[in-house]
Write a protein that holds these residues in place. Structure first.
Motif, PDB file in Angstrom:
ATOM      1  N   GLN A 213       0.986  -1.238   0.127  1.00  0.00           N
ATOM      2  CA  GLN A 213       0.060  -0.008   0.040  1.00  0.00           C
ATOM      3  C   GLN A 213       0.854   1.262   0.048  1.00  0.00           C
ATOM      4  O   GLN A 213       0.867   2.367  -0.601  1.00  0.00           O
ATOM      5  CB  GLN A 213      -0.782  -0.100   1.255  1.00  0.00           C
ATOM      6  N   ASN A 214       1.802   1.348   0.716  1.00  0.00           N
ATOM      7  CA  ASN A 214       2.819   2.449   0.886  1.00  0.00           C
ATOM      8  C   ASN A 214       3.486   2.678  -0.315  1.00  0.00           C
ATOM      9  O   ASN A 214       3.663   3.806  -1.132  1.00  0.00           O
ATOM     10  CB  ASN A 214       3.788   2.348   1.974  1.00  0.00           C
ATOM     11  N   THR A 215       3.814   1.606  -1.087  1.00  0.00           N
ATOM     12  CA  THR A 215       4.676   1.938  -2.389  1.00  0.00           C
ATOM     13  C   THR A 215       3.695   2.190  -3.495  1.00  0.00           C
ATOM     14  O   THR A 215       4.117   2.984  -4.376  1.00  0.00           O
ATOM     15  CB  THR A 215       5.098   0.495  -2.711  1.00  0.00           C
ATOM     16  N   LEU A 216       2.416   1.686  -3.339  1.00  0.00           N
ATOM     17  CA  LEU A 216       1.329   2.317  -4.331  1.00  0.00           C
ATOM     18  C   LEU A 216       1.055   3.815  -4.111  1.00  0.00           C
ATOM     19  O   LEU A 216       1.328   4.399  -5.073  1.00  0.00           O
ATOM     20  CB  LEU A 216       0.217   1.512  -4.107  1.00  0.00           C
ATOM     21  N   LEU A 217       0.889   4.214  -2.673  1.00  0.00           N
ATOM     22  CA  LEU A 217       0.719   5.687  -2.779  1.00  0.00           C
ATOM     23  C   LEU A 217       1.954   6.477  -3.166  1.00  0.00           C
ATOM     24  O   LEU A 217       2.069   7.550  -3.733  1.00  0.00           O
ATOM     25  CB  LEU A 217       0.487   5.944  -1.058  1.00  0.00           C
ATOM     26  N   ASP A 218       3.253   6.033  -2.716  1.00  0.00           N
ATOM     27  CA  ASP A 218       4.391   6.557  -3.111  1.00  0.00           C
ATOM     28  C   ASP A 218       4.592   6.858  -4.721  1.00  0.00           C
ATOM     29  O   ASP A 218       4.888   7.814  -5.222  1.00  0.00           O
ATOM     30  CB  ASP A 218       5.630   5.730  -2.464  1.00  0.00           C
ATOM     31  N   VAL A 219       4.157   5.931  -5.453  1.00  0.00           N
ATOM     32  CA  VAL A 219       3.906   5.916  -6.798  1.00  0.00           C
ATOM     33  C   VAL A 219       2.963   6.931  -7.171  1.00  0.00           C
ATOM     34  O   VAL A 219       3.313   7.552  -8.178  1.00  0.00           O
ATOM     35  CB  VAL A 219       3.716   4.604  -7.274  1.00  0.00           C
ATOM     36  N   LEU A 220       1.744   6.808  -6.817  1.00  0.00           N
ATOM     37  CA  LEU A 220       0.790   7.633  -7.136  1.00  0.00           C
ATOM     38  C   LEU A 220       0.891   9.168  -6.689  1.00  0.00           C
ATOM     39  O   LEU A 220       0.500  10.109  -7.485  1.00  0.00           O
ATOM     40  CB  LEU A 220      -0.633   7.250  -6.470  1.00  0.00           C
ATOM     41  N   SER A 221       1.708   9.260  -5.819  1.00  0.00           N
ATOM     42  CA  SER A 221       2.008  10.701  -5.308  1.00  0.00           C
ATOM     43  C   SER A 221       3.531  11.303  -6.002  1.00  0.00           C
ATOM     44  O   SER A 221       3.632  12.365  -5.627  1.00  0.00           O
ATOM     45  CB  SER A 221       2.207  10.846  -3.994  1.00  0.00           C
ATOM     46  N   GLY A 222       4.073  10.470  -7.092  1.00  0.00           N
ATOM     47  CA  GLY A 222       5.277  11.053  -7.661  1.00  0.00           C
ATOM     48  C   GLY A 222       6.408  10.796  -6.650  1.00  0.00           C
ATOM     49  O   GLY A 222       7.512  11.147  -7.408  1.00  0.00           O
ATOM     50  N   ILE A 223       6.157  10.294  -5.551  1.00  0.00           N
ATOM     51  CA  ILE A 223       7.669  10.066  -4.695  1.00  0.00           C
ATOM     52  C   ILE A 223       8.524   9.046  -5.312  1.00  0.00           C
ATOM     53  O   ILE A 223       9.732   9.180  -5.041  1.00  0.00           O
ATOM     54  CB  ILE A 223       6.980   9.951  -3.244  1.00  0.00           C
ATOM     55  N   ARG A 224       8.024   7.894  -5.534  1.00  0.00           N
ATOM     56  CA  ARG A 224       8.626   6.923  -5.962  1.00  0.00           C
ATOM     57  C   ARG A 224       8.393   6.617  -7.583  1.00  0.00           C
ATOM     58  O   ARG A 224       7.376   6.538  -8.165  1.00  0.00           O
ATOM     59  CB  ARG A 224       8.356   5.836  -5.319  1.00  0.00           C
ATOM     60  N   ARG A 225       9.618   6.351  -8.356  1.00  0.00           N
ATOM     61  CA  ARG A 225       9.471   6.203  -9.816  1.00  0.00           C
ATOM     62  C   ARG A 225       9.345   4.773  -9.950  1.00  0.00           C
ATOM     63  O   ARG A 225      10.014   4.078  -9.287  1.00  0.00           O
ATOM     64  CB  ARG A 225      10.820   6.870 -10.396  1.00  0.00           C
ATOM     65  N   PRO A 226       8.400   4.228 -10.878  1.00  0.00           N
ATOM     66  CA  PRO A 226       8.209   2.810 -11.184  1.00  0.00           C
ATOM     67  C   PRO A 226       9.609   2.447 -11.822  1.00  0.00           C
ATOM     68  O   PRO A 226      10.041   3.270 -12.657  1.00  0.00           O
ATOM     69  CB  PRO A 226       6.986   3.014 -12.164  1.00  0.00           C
ATOM     70  N   SER A 227       9.714   1.326 -11.796  1.00  0.00           N
ATOM     71  CA  SER A 227      10.773   0.718 -12.378  1.00  0.00           C
ATOM     72  C   SER A 227      10.367   0.209 -13.721  1.00  0.00           C
ATOM     73  O   SER A 227      11.070   0.216 -14.900  1.00  0.00           O
ATOM     74  CB  SER A 227      11.280  -0.641 -11.834  1.00  0.00           C
ATOM     75  N   SER A 228       9.011  -0.112 -14.015  1.00  0.00           N
ATOM     76  CA  SER A 228       8.509  -0.305 -15.433  1.00  0.00           C
ATOM     77  C   SER A 228       7.085   0.018 -15.234  1.00  0.00           C
ATOM     78  O   SER A 228       6.576   0.008 -14.034  1.00  0.00           O
ATOM     79  CB  SER A 228       8.845  -1.808 -15.663  1.00  0.00           C
ATOM     80  N   GLY A 229       6.374   0.538 -16.337  1.00  0.00           N
ATOM     81  CA  GLY A 229       5.040   0.764 -16.419  1.00  0.00           C
ATOM     82  C   GLY A 229       5.045   2.342 -16.214  1.00  0.00           C
ATOM     83  O   GLY A 229       6.149   2.941 -16.272  1.00  0.00           O
ATOM     84  N   ARG A 230       3.935   2.929 -16.250  1.00  0.00           N
ATOM     85  CA  ARG A 230       3.986   4.410 -16.035  1.00  0.00           C
ATOM     86  C   ARG A 230       2.874   5.049 -15.217  1.00  0.00           C
ATOM     87  O   ARG A 230       1.820   4.389 -14.925  1.00  0.00           O
ATOM     88  CB  ARG A 230       3.890   5.046 -17.567  1.00  0.00           C
ATOM     89  N   LEU A 231       2.760   6.222 -14.987  1.00  0.00           N
ATOM     90  CA  LEU A 231       2.023   6.902 -14.018  1.00  0.00           C
ATOM     91  C   LEU A 231       1.442   8.115 -15.043  1.00  0.00           C
ATOM     92  O   LEU A 231       2.137   8.628 -15.642  1.00  0.00           O
ATOM     93  CB  LEU A 231       2.906   7.643 -12.875  1.00  0.00           C
ATOM     94  N   VAL A 232       0.099   7.946 -15.026  1.00  0.00           N
ATOM     95  CA  VAL A 232      -0.584   9.208 -15.997  1.00  0.00           C
ATOM     96  C   VAL A 232      -1.495   9.939 -15.156  1.00  0.00           C
ATOM     97  O   VAL A 232      -2.463   9.384 -14.421  1.00  0.00           O
ATOM     98  CB  VAL A 232      -1.585   8.539 -16.981  1.00  0.00           C
ATOM     99  N   PHE A 233      -1.172  11.275 -15.150  1.00  0.00           N
ATOM    100  CA  PHE A 233      -1.968  12.154 -14.454  1.00  0.00           C
ATOM    101  C   PHE A 233      -2.542  13.152 -15.542  1.00  0.00           C
ATOM    102  O   PHE A 233      -1.685  13.868 -16.112  1.00  0.00           O
ATOM    103  CB  PHE A 233      -1.058  12.760 -13.378  1.00  0.00           C
ATOM    104  N   GLY A 234      -3.906  13.018 -15.945  1.00  0.00           N
ATOM    105  CA  GLY A 234      -4.503  13.747 -16.675  1.00  0.00           C
ATOM    106  C   GLY A 234      -3.896  13.701 -18.099  1.00  0.00           C
ATOM    107  O   GLY A 234      -3.902  12.391 -18.511  1.00  0.00           O
TER     108      GLY A 234
END
Ligand SMILES: Nc1ncnc2c1ncn2[C@@H]1O[C@H](COP(=O)(O)OP(=O)(O)OP(=O)(O)O)[C@@H](O)[C@H]1O
Length: 513
Positions: free
Chosen positions: A298-319
Motif C-alpha cells: 500500500q505504501n509503495t502504491l501511494l508513493d508511486v501515485l504521489s510521484g515520490i517513487r518512480r516505477p521501475s517499469s510501467g507508467r503513471l498518468v495524471f491527466g
C-alpha cells in the motif's frame, strides 16, 4: 478471557494528578490505579489527556500536582529510565526505534538491563517474539520494516527489557485485524503472568475484547472508571464522545473521467512490498478503497501515485501528463495523507506555517482579494477541522496525536488548491486517514473524504481497517504481496471475499469449488 487476578500489592496508583502546558489544562485532578494481571483501557476523545497521563506514569513527563505509588511505596520517577527501572515502560504513539539499526541493535541501545552482548540480546528477543507469536526480522534496519512490524518490534523490545507494567499508546492504530488478534492474545498471556497493561485505544471493540477495567478521560478529567465487562459498545462510545451524529447521507455519484492512473507499474521499496505489474485507474467522483494486510504494498502504491517513487517499469498518468514529478502532482491538486503522519508534518513548525506549507510549492501568488492574515485563515481552517487547541502559533508537535492527524487532514483537504478550477483537490491519496482519531473526529474525516469525491476528486483510501474502507468506498481493490488481486464494486466487496483476497486466496475459486 481468563478471570483477572486483581491484587493491590503491586498496583501502580496515581492520585489527584494535574498537569498544564501553558494555558492548556491537560490533566485535572485525575486518579488511576493499574492492577497487575489486568488490562486497563484508557480512553477518551482526542486531546483528553490520555498520553499525558501515560507519560506521567512512565516518568516521561512530571505532574504539576498529585502523587503516585507503586506497590504501596512512593513512586516519583524523575525520568523514563527510572520508570523502566521499576518495570514501568511505555511504547509511545510515535515509535522511537532508530531506523538505521536492527531490533537487536535497538535493544542493545536502550536495554536498561545492560545486556551488552549481541548473542544474549538476540536470544532474549527471539524468545519474546516466540511467546508473542509474531515473526519480525530482528536483524534488518528497522526502517526497512513495515509500520506494523516496527510497532510490534517496539513492544517486543519493551517486553524483553523486563516491563511489568506496560503502557501501550494506541498500539493498534496501524495494525490489521490479524496482527491485532495476535497482539491481544499475547497481552492476555502476559496478564496471566502478572503483567499490568495500560491500553490507550480509540477502538471500542478492543476495549470490549481485551480490557478488564476502563478509565474514561474527557477534557483532562476522569469522567468514568469501572469494569469493562458488561459495558456495551454504545455506552463506551457515549462516555467517550457523547452522542454521535449520523454520517452524512451518501448520494450516488456518477463516475467521472480518469484522473490518475498507474499502468502496469512495478516499483521497488525498502520498507514495503514491491509492486508487481499494478494497474489502477482513479476516476473523478469515485472513492477507491485499498485493502491489504500491513506491508502488502500500500505504501509503495501511494508513493508511486504521489510521484515520490518512480516505477521501475510501467507508467503513471495524471491527466495528459505521463510520469509527472511529485511537485507537478502537488501543483495539479493531488492531496496526500501518508500512513506515518510524521512524514507529512514537521514537529517544530507552527500550525499556521504547516497549513501554508504548500503555498511556495504551488508557485502561484495568492490573489490580493484573498490575502487575509495567514493567522486568521489558519484559525478558521483549524476550527473547521476541529483541531484542538486551534492556536496558529503552537508547534505541530505540541498537539495530541489525534489532533496532529486532524491538522494533516486540514492542510490536505481543507486548503484551496490553486492548480484546480474551484480550489478543490483533483485527487486525494490517503492511508489510514482516521488513525488515532476518536469516533466523532473519524466520522468527520470520512465525511470530508466523501465531500471531496462529491466535489469531483478521485479519492483513494488505503486502510487496514476493512470496516473503514467499506463505510465509504465505491470500489474496493486488494493488494497482496505487491499485486492487485481483486477489484470489486462496493456491494460485492463482502468481508469474506475481501478477507480471502487479503490472505492471498482466490475468493472466486473458493466459492465455486
Ligand atoms: N508537549 C506539549 N506541549 C503543549 N501542549 C501539550 C503537550 N503535550 C500535550 N499537550 C496538550 O495537552 C492536551 C492533552 O494531550 P494528550 O496528548 O495527553 O491527549 P490524548 O488524549 O492522548 O489525545 P490523542 O487521542 O489525540 O492522542 C492537548 O490539548 C495537547 O495539545
Amino acid at each position: 478471557m481468563t478471570a483477572p487476578v486483581i491484587t493491590t500489592d503491586r498496583a501502580l496508583a496515581a492520585r489527584s494528578v494535574s498537569k498544564a502546558f501553558g494555558a492548556v489544562r491537560a490533566l485535572d485532578d485525575v486518579d488511576i490505579v493499574v492492577h497487575p494481571g489486568t488490562v486497563h483501557a484508557l480512553v477518551g476523545e482526542n486531546g483528553a489527556g490520555k498520553s499525558t497521563l501515560a507519560k506521567i506514569l512512565a516518568g516521561i513527563e512530571s505532574a504539576d500536582a498529585g502523587r503516585m505509588t507503586f506497590g504501596g511505596a512512593a513512586y516519583a520517577p524523575r525520568d523514563r529510565a527510572e520508570g523502566k527501572a521499576r518495570g514501568v515502560n511505555m511504547v509511545p504513539q510515535q515509535l522511537s526505534l532508530v531506523g538505521e539499526l536492527s531490533l537487536v541493535e535497538n535493544f542493545l541501545l536502550v536495554g536498561e538491563r545492560r545486556i551488552a552482548r549481541r548473542g544474549a540480546a538476540r536470544r532474549l528477543l527471539t524468545e519474546t517474539l516466540g511467546r508473542a507469536g509474531v515473526s519480525v526480522d530482528i536483524d534488518v534496519p528497522t526502517a526497512s520494516l513495515s509500520q506494523a512490524h516496527r510497532q510490534l518490534g517496539e513492544i517486543v523490545v519493551a517486553l524483553a527489557e523486563g516491563a511489568t507494567t506496560l503502557i501501550l499508546d494506541e498500539p493498534t492504530a496501524s495494525l490489521g485485524p490479524v496482527e491485532v488478534g495476535g497482539l491481544f492474545a499475547h497481552l492476555r498471556q502476559l496478564c496471566d503472568l502478572g503483567t499490568a497493561i495500560v491500553l490507550i485505544t480509540h477502538r471500542l471493540d478492543e476495549v470490549r475484547a481485551v480490557a478488564d477495567e476502563v478509565t474514561v478521560l474527557s477534557h483532562g478529567r476522569r469522567v468514568h472508571h469501572g469494569p469493562a465487562r458488561g459495558l456495551s459498545a454504545n455506552e463506551v462510545a457515549r462516555l467517550m464522545v457523547g452522542e454521535l451524529p449520523d454520517p452524512a447521507p451518501r448520494t450516488p455519484r456518477p463516475r467521472g473521467e480518469a484522473v490518475l492512473a498507474a499502468e502496469a507499474v512495478s516499483a521497488a521499496s525498502d520498507t514495503d512490498s514491491a509492486l508487481h505489474d499494478v494497474t489502477l485507474t482513479l476516476h473523478a467522483g469515485e472513492i477507491v478503497g485499498v485493502a491489504g494486510v500491513a506491508g502488502s504494498g500500500q505504501n509503495t502504491l501511494l508513493d508511486v501515485l504521489s510521484g515520490i517513487r518512480r516505477p521501475s517499469s510501467g507508467r503513471l498518468v495524471f491527466g495528459d501528463r505521463t510520469d509527472p514529478r511529485a511537485v507537478e502532482l502537488l501543483r495539479g491538486g493531488v492531496a496526500w495523507i501518508p500512513e506515518e503522519r510524521s512524514e507529512g508534518l514537521v514537529a517544530t513548525m507552527n500550525l499556521a506555517d504547516t497549513l501554508a506549507l504548500y503555498d511556495a510549492a504551488q508557485g502561484a501568488a495568492e490573489p490580493r482579494a484573498e490575502r487575509g492574515s495567514r493567522r486568521e485563515r489558519a484559525t478558521t481552517a483549524l476550527a473547521g477541522f476541529d483541531v484542538r487547541p486551534p492556536v496558529p502559533t503552537l508547534a505541530a508537535g505540541g498537539l495530541s496525536g489525534g489532533n496532529q492527524q486532524k491538522l494533516l487532514a486540514a492542510r490536505e483537504l481543507g486548503r484551496r488548491w490553486q492548480g484546480t478550477t474551484d480550489g478543490a483537490p483533483r485527487a486525494v491519496l490517503a492511508y489510514g486517514p482516521t488513525q488515532g482519531l476518536d469516533l466523532r473526529a473519524a466520522q468527520a474525516i470520512r465525511d470530508r473524504l466523501v465531500d471531496a469525491a462529491e466535489a469531483g476528486a478521485a479519492v483513494l483510501v488505503a486502510s487496514h481497517d476493512l470496516e473503514e474502507i467499506r463505510a465509504i468506498a465505491d470500489r474496493v481493490v486488494v493488494l497482496f504481496s505487491g499485486r492487485l488481486v481483486a477489484d470489486l464494486p462496493a456491494d460485492e466487496a463482502t468481508t469474506e471475499r475481501v478477507g480471502a483476497a487479503m490472505a492471498g486466496l482466490d475468493a472466486d475459486t473458493e466459492e465455486t469449488t
